[in-house]
Design a protein around this motif. Structure first.
Motif: not given
Length: 235
Positions: A177-178, A183-196
């Motif tokens: 997430l950090q 901006g070092e890696v690209r992720m879509m909203p579902p992956q961000v939500w799941a990691l949170e």
């Protein structure tokens, strides 16, 4: 019933922003029919806390190029052959809010994709429900995706076994997430939500024991008065 939480996040990823702008300029249509799919958060414990296995999709992929994702993919016709009486399927289906027959293709696809993409064999009984997301209408390729989770089986090793990714490995949710925030890696909203969600747990076991309320999430693109394109998500 608990009222859903509404998140509004500006679209900042350059690739997604281009797709969103093109969709708006073309008249903001309904988009293609979402294809059924499944993805799996494969997790394990370390001294520093739980880790999840992720992959970076190759830049030439038609969908989500260069994005960091979990192993997974679309449901194939052969996945419908999974017996609805398979151990563990009824419990998974109950949590997902569907029948065992409806859950069978998604569970079969999840097991198959994890083995195909990182060489790990998981059992249906090990799968846990985490979420249900649909790709926004502005994407030219859309998926109706069940997000599942499973513990890393003992005695096995995860490795890149698919030509769809050019990098992968284990990582802490907070680190991913950090890096995404910088901006070092690209992720879509579902992956961000799941990691949170994973970030809130101290162990993989606690994460897998959790039974979250699962809603079908369909992010909607809106345009603010200043022209900013915002992805609105009702969780």
């Amino acid at each position: 019933m608990t009222e859903p939480t509404v998140l509004r996040r500006p679209v900042r990823d350059a690739g997604l922003l281009d797709l969103a702008r093109a969709w708006v300029e073309a008249g903001s249509g309904d988009g293609p029919e979402p294809r059924p799919s499944a993805t799996v958060m494969l997790v394990r414990d370390t001294d520093a806390g739980p880790e999840v296995y992720v992959q970076r999709r190759v830049a030439t992929m038609a969908f989500a190029p260069s994005m960091v994702v979990f192993p997974g993919g679309r449901v194939d016709p052969a996945d419908a052959g999974l017996d609805p009486a398979t151990p563990g399927l009824a419990d998974l289906a109950a949590h997902l809010g569907v029948t065992p027959a409806e859950a069978a293709p998604f569970a079969a696809a999840a097991v198959r994709e994890v083995e195909e993409e990182c060489g790990v064999r998981v059992e249906v009984a090990a799968l846990r429900g985490r979420g249900h997301w649909v790709t926004p209408a502005f994407e030219p390729r859309r998926y109706d995706t069940w997000i599942l989770a499973a513990g890393m089986p003992e005695g096995q090793e995860a490795r890149e076994t698919s030509g769809e990714s050019d990098g992968g490995g284990w990582a802490r949710a907070s680190v991913l997430l950090q890096r995404a925030g910088r901006g070092e890696v690209r992720m879509m909203p579902p992956q961000v939500w799941a990691l949170e969600a994973l970030e809130r747990f101290d162990s993989a076991a606690a994460f897998l024991a959790d039974r979250p309320d699962i809603r079908r999430v369909v992010p909607v693109l809106e345009q603010d008065p200043d022209g900013t394109l915002v992805l609105v998500t009702s969780l």
